[in-house]
Design an enzyme around this catalytic site. Structure first.
Site, PDB file in Angstrom:
ATOM      1  N   GLY A  46       0.760  -1.245   0.000  1.00 16.04           N
ATOM      2  CA  GLY A  46       0.000   0.000   0.000  1.00 16.04           C
ATOM      3  C   GLY A  46       0.787   1.288   0.000  1.00 16.04           C
ATOM      4  O   GLY A  46       0.279   2.325  -0.413  1.00 16.04           O
ATOM      5  N   GLU A 100       4.039   4.127   5.740  1.00 19.31           N
ATOM      6  CA  GLU A 100       2.834   3.282   5.737  1.00 19.31           C
ATOM      7  C   GLU A 100       1.726   3.958   4.942  1.00 19.31           C
ATOM      8  O   GLU A 100       1.669   5.189   4.857  1.00 19.31           O
ATOM      9  CB  GLU A 100       2.338   3.096   7.187  1.00 19.31           C
ATOM     10  CG  GLU A 100       2.967   1.928   7.917  1.00 19.31           C
ATOM     11  CD  GLU A 100       2.310   0.598   7.558  1.00 19.31           C
ATOM     12  OE1 GLU A 100       1.505   0.548   6.612  1.00 19.31           O
ATOM     13  OE2 GLU A 100       2.602  -0.383   8.249  1.00 19.31           O
ATOM     14  N   ASP A 101       0.816   3.139   4.410  1.00 18.44           N
ATOM     15  CA  ASP A 101      -0.368   3.716   3.755  1.00 18.44           C
ATOM     16  C   ASP A 101      -1.376   4.184   4.792  1.00 18.44           C
ATOM     17  O   ASP A 101      -1.907   5.281   4.722  1.00 18.44           O
ATOM     18  CB  ASP A 101      -0.994   2.717   2.768  1.00 18.44           C
ATOM     19  CG  ASP A 101      -1.314   1.351   3.394  1.00 18.44           C
ATOM     20  OD1 ASP A 101      -0.958   1.111   4.572  1.00 18.44           O
ATOM     21  OD2 ASP A 101      -1.914   0.524   2.687  1.00 18.44           O
ATOM     22  N   ASP A 104      -4.024   1.682  11.410  1.00 20.26           N
ATOM     23  CA  ASP A 104      -5.367   1.399  11.929  1.00 20.26           C
ATOM     24  C   ASP A 104      -5.195   0.962  13.390  1.00 20.26           C
ATOM     25  O   ASP A 104      -5.083   1.797  14.276  1.00 20.26           O
ATOM     26  CB  ASP A 104      -5.959   0.306  11.015  1.00 20.26           C
ATOM     27  CG  ASP A 104      -7.412  -0.010  11.304  1.00 20.26           C
ATOM     28  OD1 ASP A 104      -7.946   0.460  12.311  1.00 20.26           O
ATOM     29  OD2 ASP A 104      -8.033  -0.734  10.512  1.00 20.26           O
ATOM     30  N   LYS A 132      -6.072   6.295  11.584  1.00 25.35           N
ATOM     31  CA  LYS A 132      -7.399   6.238  12.204  1.00 25.35           C
ATOM     32  C   LYS A 132      -7.226   6.445  13.709  1.00 25.35           C
ATOM     33  O   LYS A 132      -7.012   5.484  14.451  1.00 25.35           O
ATOM     34  CB  LYS A 132      -8.059   4.876  11.939  1.00 25.35           C
ATOM     35  CG  LYS A 132      -8.458   4.657  10.491  1.00 25.35           C
ATOM     36  CD  LYS A 132      -9.143   3.311  10.325  1.00 25.35           C
ATOM     37  CE  LYS A 132      -9.521   3.063   8.889  1.00 25.35           C
ATOM     38  NZ  LYS A 132      -9.992   1.681   8.674  1.00 25.35           N
ATOM     39  N   PHE A 153     -13.838   2.049   6.339  1.00 25.97           N
ATOM     40  CA  PHE A 153     -12.914   1.445   5.390  1.00 25.97           C
ATOM     41  C   PHE A 153     -12.727   2.360   4.180  1.00 25.97           C
ATOM     42  O   PHE A 153     -13.691   2.814   3.572  1.00 25.97           O
ATOM     43  CB  PHE A 153     -13.449   0.077   4.951  1.00 25.97           C
ATOM     44  CG  PHE A 153     -12.444  -0.722   4.179  1.00 25.97           C
ATOM     45  CD1 PHE A 153     -11.382  -1.347   4.820  1.00 25.97           C
ATOM     46  CD2 PHE A 153     -12.550  -0.834   2.801  1.00 25.97           C
ATOM     47  CE1 PHE A 153     -10.450  -2.073   4.101  1.00 25.97           C
ATOM     48  CE2 PHE A 153     -11.626  -1.566   2.066  1.00 25.97           C
ATOM     49  CZ  PHE A 153     -10.569  -2.182   2.730  1.00 25.97           C
ATOM     50  N   VAL A 154     -11.473   2.628   3.850  1.00 25.14           N
ATOM     51  CA  VAL A 154     -11.166   3.537   2.743  1.00 25.14           C
ATOM     52  C   VAL A 154     -10.260   2.857   1.713  1.00 25.14           C
ATOM     53  O   VAL A 154      -9.530   1.915   2.048  1.00 25.14           O
ATOM     54  CB  VAL A 154     -10.488   4.835   3.251  1.00 25.14           C
ATOM     55  CG1 VAL A 154     -11.450   5.666   4.078  1.00 25.14           C
ATOM     56  CG2 VAL A 154      -9.220   4.533   4.042  1.00 25.14           C
ATOM     57  N   ASP A 160      -6.179  -0.647  -0.985  1.00 20.28           N
ATOM     58  CA  ASP A 160      -7.023  -1.523  -1.805  1.00 20.28           C
ATOM     59  C   ASP A 160      -8.148  -2.166  -1.021  1.00 20.28           C
ATOM     60  O   ASP A 160      -8.134  -2.234   0.213  1.00 20.28           O
ATOM     61  CB  ASP A 160      -6.172  -2.647  -2.397  1.00 20.28           C
ATOM     62  CG  ASP A 160      -5.798  -3.690  -1.341  1.00 20.28           C
ATOM     63  OD1 ASP A 160      -5.326  -3.294  -0.251  1.00 20.28           O
ATOM     64  OD2 ASP A 160      -6.004  -4.890  -1.584  1.00 20.28           O
TER      65      ASP A 160
HETATM   66  P1  5GP Z   1      -3.163  -2.182  11.312  1.00 20.92           P
HETATM   67  O1  5GP Z   1      -2.131  -3.268  11.466  1.00 20.92           O
HETATM   68  O2  5GP Z   1      -2.668  -0.802  11.676  1.00 20.92           O
HETATM   69  O3  5GP Z   1      -4.479  -2.502  11.970  1.00 20.92           O
HETATM   70  O4  5GP Z   1      -3.556  -2.148   9.783  1.00 20.92           O
HETATM   71  C1  5GP Z   1      -2.635  -1.798   8.844  1.00 20.92           C
HETATM   72  C2  5GP Z   1      -2.957  -2.381   7.498  1.00 20.92           C
HETATM   73  O5  5GP Z   1      -4.326  -2.806   7.386  1.00 20.92           O
HETATM   74  C3  5GP Z   1      -2.758  -1.307   6.459  1.00 20.92           C
HETATM   75  O6  5GP Z   1      -1.427  -1.279   6.009  1.00 20.92           O
HETATM   76  C4  5GP Z   1      -3.765  -1.718   5.418  1.00 20.92           C
HETATM   77  O7  5GP Z   1      -3.185  -2.663   4.549  1.00 20.92           O
HETATM   78  C5  5GP Z   1      -4.887  -2.379   6.181  1.00 20.92           C
HETATM   79  N1  5GP Z   1      -5.970  -1.423   6.497  1.00 20.92           N
HETATM   80  C6  5GP Z   1      -6.357  -0.962   7.687  1.00 20.92           C
HETATM   81  N2  5GP Z   1      -7.389  -0.098   7.561  1.00 20.92           N
HETATM   82  C7  5GP Z   1      -7.661  -0.032   6.235  1.00 20.92           C
HETATM   83  C8  5GP Z   1      -8.635   0.700   5.457  1.00 20.92           C
HETATM   84  O8  5GP Z   1      -9.484   1.480   5.924  1.00 20.92           O
HETATM   85  N3  5GP Z   1      -8.586   0.514   4.121  1.00 20.92           N
HETATM   86  C9  5GP Z   1      -7.678  -0.328   3.525  1.00 20.92           C
HETATM   87  N4  5GP Z   1      -7.739  -0.416   2.195  1.00 20.92           N
HETATM   88  N5  5GP Z   1      -6.757  -1.021   4.224  1.00 20.92           N
HETATM   89  C10 5GP Z   1      -6.758  -0.867   5.564  1.00 20.92           C
END
Ligand code: 5GP
Length: 177
Positions: A46, A100-101, A104, A132, A153-154, A160
């Site tokens: 991402g 990072e993209d 979350d 977030k 979710f975006v 993606d």
């Molecule tokens: P975390 O480990 O911080 O919960 O999530 C990180 C990864 O989850 C991101 O790099 C992404 O790939 C995915 N992710 C979390 N939230 C979203 C969202 O709203 N949209 C998308 N497309 N991916 C997300």
């Protein structure tokens, strides 16, 4: 409105607004890292969009490389184990900025940072296109954030939905029917 795998998404952050937010982050990164020859480490897939957009705004000497977080299920443990793969460079003594993209829960970035710490970099910072804040509750500071989004979710700009939507300009949010 666009449909990806039977889910509908509507425009949420326009490309111009996102560009302006990345401009601000780039200015902050430049002010802090201009003399440090940092190594940017994009977390694939991402982060490719944010990595390219950030890099084209930085005029000082710096390097970029990419890593991946691979999840696999151990034979005996129930949870999934995360492993950082693809790091070729020695990061000992380097100033590393993880790209990072979206952050979350922060589990992904936490794993990346913990794996990098073992390799004795001079410093580690995190830059994310999106955060977030309602979900992220870890102590680890996210040093640079282009934009904060609520907990929905975006997709778009590298993010993606099951492989689709990375190419959408700006950010789209899911439409709950
Ligand atoms: P975390 O480990 O911080 O919960 O999530 C990180 C990864 O989850 C991101 O790099 C992404 O790939 C995915 N992710 C979390 N939230 C979203 C969202 O709203 N949209 C998308 N497309 N991916 C997300």
């Amino acid at each position: 409105m666009v449909t990806l795998h039977n889910e509908r998404f509507e425009p949420y952050i326009g490309p111009a607004e996102l560009d302006a937010a990345i401009d601000k982050v780039a200015a902050r990164v430049a002010a802090q890292y201009g003399e440090l020859m940092p190594l940017f480490l994009g977390v694939l897939n991402g982060s490719y969009f944010f990595a390219a957009e950030l890099m084209k705004r930085l005029a000082f000497p710096c390097e970029i490389s990419f890593v991946k977080v691979a999840s696999y299920h151990g034979t005996r443990s129930s949870g999934s184990v995360k492993q950082l793969i693809g790091l070729q460079e020695s990061i000992a003594g380097r100033h590393v900025v993880v790209l990072e993209d979206i952050v979350d829960t922060g589990n992904t970035v936490m794993h990346v940072v913990e794996a990098l710490r073992e390799k004795r970099p001079a410093s580690i910072a995190i830059a994310s296109l999106l955060l977030k804040p309602d979900v992220y509750k870890k102590d680890l500071p996210i040093d640079f954030v282009a934009m904060e989004v609520p907990n929905f979710f975006v997709v778009g700009s590298g993010l993606d939905h099951d492989g689709l939507g990375r190419n959408l300009p700006g950010i789209y949010r899911i439409v709950n029917s």
